[in-house]
Write an enzyme that holds these catalytic residues in place. Structure first.
Site, PDB file in Angstrom:
ATOM      1  N   CYS A 128       0.881  -1.457  -0.182  1.00 54.01           N
ATOM      2  CA  CYS A 128       0.377  -0.037   0.039  1.00 54.01           C
ATOM      3  C   CYS A 128       0.884   0.977  -0.440  1.00 54.01           C
ATOM      4  O   CYS A 128       2.144   1.365  -0.185  1.00 54.01           O
ATOM      5  CB  CYS A 128      -0.809  -0.227   1.244  1.00 54.01           C
ATOM      6  SG  CYS A 128      -2.261   0.856   0.687  1.00 54.01           S
TER       7      CYS A 128
ATOM      8  N   CYS B 291      -3.966  -0.597  -1.963  1.00 51.86           N
ATOM      9  CA  CYS B 291      -4.891   1.039  -2.200  1.00 51.86           C
ATOM     10  C   CYS B 291      -4.501   1.371  -3.482  1.00 51.86           C
ATOM     11  O   CYS B 291      -3.342   0.294  -4.548  1.00 51.86           O
ATOM     12  CB  CYS B 291      -3.837   1.315  -1.744  1.00 51.86           C
ATOM     13  SG  CYS B 291      -2.166   1.549  -1.219  1.00 51.86           S
TER      14      CYS B 291
ATOM     15  N   CYS C 115       6.129  -0.049  -9.544  1.00 47.91           N
ATOM     16  CA  CYS C 115       6.657  -0.745  -8.142  1.00 47.91           C
ATOM     17  C   CYS C 115       8.615  -0.703  -9.080  1.00 47.91           C
ATOM     18  O   CYS C 115       8.996  -0.568 -10.026  1.00 47.91           O
ATOM     19  CB  CYS C 115       6.561  -1.689  -8.529  1.00 47.91           C
ATOM     20  SG  CYS C 115       4.562  -1.981  -7.381  1.00 47.91           S
TER      21      CYS C 115
END
Length: 166
Positions: free
Chosen positions: A12, A88, A96
């Site tokens: 998240c 989320c 990422c």
């Protein structure tokens, strides 16, 4: 040879609420078949006490739970992940880091209970609702015949869990 333990990273943005609860649920309900970790793209540096309360309701040891950066899991000596789950929407949209291993990446979105205004009882109730929603998806994960699925089948199964209404 023993059964494979699946490493799961729950992400998240702040790593203070939903990802912490996801980590706890996967570790407890996974009964040793899964080892979950959590992290955030922009960790808050503290764990929400209502998330800790929820994790403790299932007997999760929260003594070492902390809000940490996802960078810890992208280092050369990091544990290779099998599955990375964003919980989320903002973390799902971010780029990422590169993870060790070749993890399957999926998104399971949940409303952020930490944005609830009101009394502690109101906040506690919001966390309980989100915890129950995460639990339903984790229970669905536990029902997958994960050890006999191909990577494509596992990814499809994880995406179906993410897409399911809770």
């Amino acid at each position: 040879m023993g059964q494979k333990v699946w490493n799961v990273l729950v992400l998240c943005t702040g790593n203070s609420a939903r990802s912490i609860m996801g980590e706890a649920l996967i570790n407890v309900l996974g009964q040793g078949r899964f080892k979950a970790y959590s992290a955030g793209s922009q960790p808050m540096g503290r764990v929400n006490p209502f998330a800790v309360e929820q994790a403790q309701t299932i007997g999760y040891d929260t003594s070492t739970v902390r809000s940490k950066s996802w960078d810890e899991f992208s280092q050369p000596d990091a544990i290779p992940m099998d599955i990375v789950i964003t919980v989320c929407d903002s973390a799902a949209g971010e780029s990422c880091p590169l993870w060790r291993g070749r993890p399957i990446k999926v998104h399971w979105g949940f409303a952020d209970p930490s944005h609830i205004d009101g009394s502690d009882d109101d906040k506690r109730a919001a966390f309980a609702i989100t915890f129950a929603q995460i639990r339903k998806k984790v229970e669905a994960l536990m029902q997958l015949p994960i050890d006999s699925l191909t990577t494509e089948q596992l990814k499809a199964g994880l995406q179906a869990i993410g897409d399911a209404e809770v």
